[in-house]
Design an enzyme around this catalytic site. Structure first.
Site, mmCIF file in Angstrom:
data_model
loop_
_atom_site.group_PDB
_atom_site.id
_atom_site.type_symbol
_atom_site.label_atom_id
_atom_site.label_comp_id
_atom_site.label_asym_id
_atom_site.label_seq_id
_atom_site.Cartn_x
_atom_site.Cartn_y
_atom_site.Cartn_z
ATOM 1 N N GLU A 37 0.870 -1.178 0.000
ATOM 2 C CA GLU A 37 0.000 0.000 0.000
ATOM 3 C C GLU A 37 0.905 1.226 0.000
ATOM 4 O O GLU A 37 1.724 1.397 0.900
ATOM 5 C CB GLU A 37 -0.924 -0.006 1.223
ATOM 6 N N ASP A 85 -5.295 9.784 9.956
ATOM 7 C CA ASP A 85 -3.980 9.285 10.344
ATOM 8 C C ASP A 85 -3.479 9.935 11.620
ATOM 9 O O ASP A 85 -3.809 11.082 11.919
ATOM 10 C CB ASP A 85 -2.979 9.544 9.211
ATOM 11 N N TYR A 87 -10.533 -3.871 3.735
ATOM 12 C CA TYR A 87 -9.540 -3.468 4.731
ATOM 13 C C TYR A 87 -10.279 -3.275 6.041
ATOM 14 O O TYR A 87 -11.091 -2.354 6.163
ATOM 15 C CB TYR A 87 -8.888 -2.160 4.253
#
Lengths: 406, 270
Positions: free
Chosen positions: B49, B60, B175
């Site tokens: 990725e 994040d 995911y």
């Protein structure tokens, strides 16, 4: 090209996915989706619940001090020499700005949802103070995220929040201003989503925030409509409000959207001048993109990276804007203009010296534009400025620009 | 069959689990990225990725946020990232590359232009963190039409109904975000993850890769036991930050981190 809006059209917006035309929506990472759906469902239910609305109205009356006055600025009108200038006095609200209308509403929602921990982002600190205030009142734990740059330039509000029992988190990433504070608030929310209510301060963010913040702020325009008819004997001909995220502007504009005769002016922060690139005016000089959960006009570079912004006013120093404003711009219902830092400071000084009303630097942008606008209009016409907040918090900034040490 | 599907099928046939490292393109500098991709492959990566740097990476934590800032100092653009994949493909035609990032840089390029360039450059899948399937009706068909896998996130808060719906929009793999939080946090609860991943397997036939909180051989093995693959990000990015001035040392450090994870994952099949 302007289209005629009807109540029926407005009732369809935002659509069920939170879209205002091409704008809005829900662009968030998956973890937050469930909370946003719950919030939307509960809000739409409570919106129709007479008990919730009665509580909201009572708090606005007894705690905030509404209705706020509509005041005829007679001397300013004479000095400008054109249309009558009226001031909607949101600066007289408890905590000194319009922000409290929304935090009262969202704190009620938090209570109904049983959330005991509240987070908020803030730029100038007005929304942070308004959030800390309602949390103190309801006994909720409060965390406010604020860019490290803004912590420096708004130290008075930082201390106010601390006195009210809030924890203020200085955000040191990115440009260290409002957008980065919002990033960190989102990060906190995704981590503590089970027990935390995120009180967003403006009409941006993922659906349903632009909807519910607008609904809570629309009291400004509803009162203005009634007051203008009663006091000025007619609807206003023009409404002028500053636009950062755009909550005070949408609150003022929304109840007038179907009144075709009423011109709407949103005033963005022109900073050092649009041509310098040092500004915070996405509607005037940006393009559509996706940030902080919604599609809207943004300031970005050619690669889609969000640009740093500049404004003398921390509350307008944001690269995005509420999606409903983006829609109103595209359909031509509202006009979006900008004034520079310098013009805003002139507006600040004029309102202070001529009317004895010291506006927030955010508001001063609206004042500066309204003076230009009114000068070209006739004495029978009515211009209403939304005085979104008072200027005490900005005294240090103004002194500094005059080279004075306080 | 897409390259991602092929790799995951072949691993499954061997009873092995996919090791999926994540790094941010352009970190510590754009001229090192292709080299680092090869290093990851040599250290045991099955799929990579590759993060597209963004100025406001809301999902994040501080580690990947700092990586974005390092990459953006060098002006790393999406167009450059696609160029890096193209160069990588000159010598590697087997390891799938998934671009992971935020929507705005793709929209700024134009989603159709992006999809064209991504396919031409040898990208295999696209995971857009802030693009749920509800908002993807324009982008997803552009990807699918070019045989690019559209990969979506599932979270601990995702309802069964949404798991089914999201899986229907996904291809390649889904995911699973192992905990409520941002990348780089360490609050992974392996038992909870195991329960949830088993449940997801009941609702979709797609392979499930798990990311967030995997930092060593122990967590990789524990999560690998119940999933089809593990995604390792912040711990690698942190290593890049530590060795950013010494490329040779950096490669060794990344290899030293991934090797034990590879061995632990392969140990599960024996």
């Amino acid at each position: 090209m302007s289209i005629k809006l009807t109540d029926e059209m407005l009732s369809m917006l935002p659509d069920t996915r939170g879209h205002f035309g091409d704008y809005g929506g829900r662009f968030v990472s998956e973890t937050l989706f469930d909370s946003l759906e719950t919030l939307e469902r509960e809000y739409l239910r409570l919106k129709k619940d007479p008990q919730f609305q009665a509580q909201f109205d009572k708090d606005l009356a007894d705690y905030v001090g509404r209705p706020s006055p509509l005041y005829f600025a007679e001397r300013l009108t004479k000095v400008v020499g054109g249309a009558q200038i009226w001031l909607k006095r949101e600066d007289l609200n408890h905590t000194g700005a319009h922000k409290i209308n929304n935090t009262i509403g969202q704190a009620l929602l938090a209570n109904f949802l049983g959330k005991k921990r509240v987070i908020a982002e803030t730029g100038a600190g007005q929304h942070g103070v308004a959030t800390a205030t309602v949390c103190a009142r309801l006994g909720l734990e409060c965390h406010v995220f604020m860019g490290a740059e803004d912590v420096k330039r708004q130290s008075l509000n930082v201390f106010r929040m601390k006195l009210l029992g809030a924890q203020v988190h200085a955000v040191t990433s990115g440009t260290r201003t409002l957008k980065d504070a919002m990033n960190d608030a989102m990060r906190d929310w995704v981590t503590n989503v089970d027990d935390t209510f995120y009180i967003i301060g403006t009409v941006a963010g993922p659906h349903p925030y632009p909807l519910l913040v607008r609904d809570f702020q629309a009291v400004i325009g509803r009162e203005t409509r009634e007051q203008s008819l009663h006091q000025a004997g007619k609807l206003p001909d023009a409404l002028v409000a500053c636009v950062g995220g755009g909550s005070n502007a949408i609150g003022m504009f929304y109840p007038f959207l179907t009144d075709e005769s009423v011109q709407l002016y949103g005033v963005e922060a022109g900073g050092l001048g649009i041509e310098t690139g040092q500004h915070a005016a996405p509607l005037s000089a940006g393009r559509p993109g996706v940030l902080h959960g919604n599609r809207t006009y943004l300031m970005e570079d050619e690669n889609g990276q969000i640009s740093g912004t500049h404004s003398v006013s921390a509350g307008l120093d944001y690269p995005g804007v509420g999606p409903e404003h983006s829609w109103l711009k595209d359909i031509g219902r509202a006009n979006y203009v900008s004034v520079t830092d310098e013009e805003a400071l002139d507006g600040f000084r004029k309102l202070t010296r001529i009317e004895g009303i010291m506006p927030a630097l955010e508001t001063a942008h609206a004042v500066a534009y309204a003076m230009k606008l009114a000068a070209g209009m006739g004495p029978d016409e009515v211009v209403v400025i939304n005085v979104s907040g008072r200027g005490d918090k900005d005294i240090h900034t103004v002194a500094q620009m005059d080279g004075i040490e306080l | 069959m897409s390259r991602i599907e092929g790799v995951l099928k072949s691993l499954k046939g061997q009873g092995r689990k996919a090791l999926i490292p994540f790094i941010t393109a352009g970190d510590p500098s754009p001229d090192q990225t292709v080299d680092l991709l090869h290093t990851l492959v040599e250290a045991g990566a099955d799929i990579i990725e590759l993060g597209v740097p963004f100025s406001d990476p809301m999902a994040d934590g501080p580690v990947i946020q700092a990586a974005c800032e390092r990459a953006l100092v060098h002006g790393t653009s999406l167009r450059q990232v696609l160029g890096m994949v193209r160069t990588f493909r000159e010598t590697n035609t087997t390891t799938p590359i998934v671009l992971m990032g935020y929507l705005n840089p793709m929209e700024a390029m134009g989603t159709a232009v992006f999809a064209d360039l991504a396919a031409e450059s040898g990208v295999d899948g696209v995971l857009t963190v802030d693009l749920p399937p509800e908002e993807a009706d324009e982008v997803a068909p552009l990807l699918t039409a070019r045989n690019l896998d559209a990969i979506f996130l599932l979270a601990p808060t995702t309802s069964d109904e949404r798991i089914r719906a999201i899986s229907q929009h996904s291809s390649g793999y889904v995911y699973y975000v192992s905990f409520k939080g941002v990348t780089g946090a360490s609050n992974i609860n392996v038992e909870e993850v195991a329960g949830k991943v088993r449940h997801i397997h009941e609702l979709t036939a797609l392979p499930v890769a798990v990311g967030f909180g995997i930092r060593d051989a122990g967590t990789a093995a524990a999560v690998g036991r119940v999933s089809d693959g593990v995604i390792v990000g912040s711990v690698l990015v942190n290593t890049i930050a530590q060795h950013q001035t010494d490329p040779a040392q950096l490669k060794r450090a990344l290899t030293d981190l991934l090797h034990p994870m590879r061995e632990a994952l392969d140990g599960l099949s024996s």
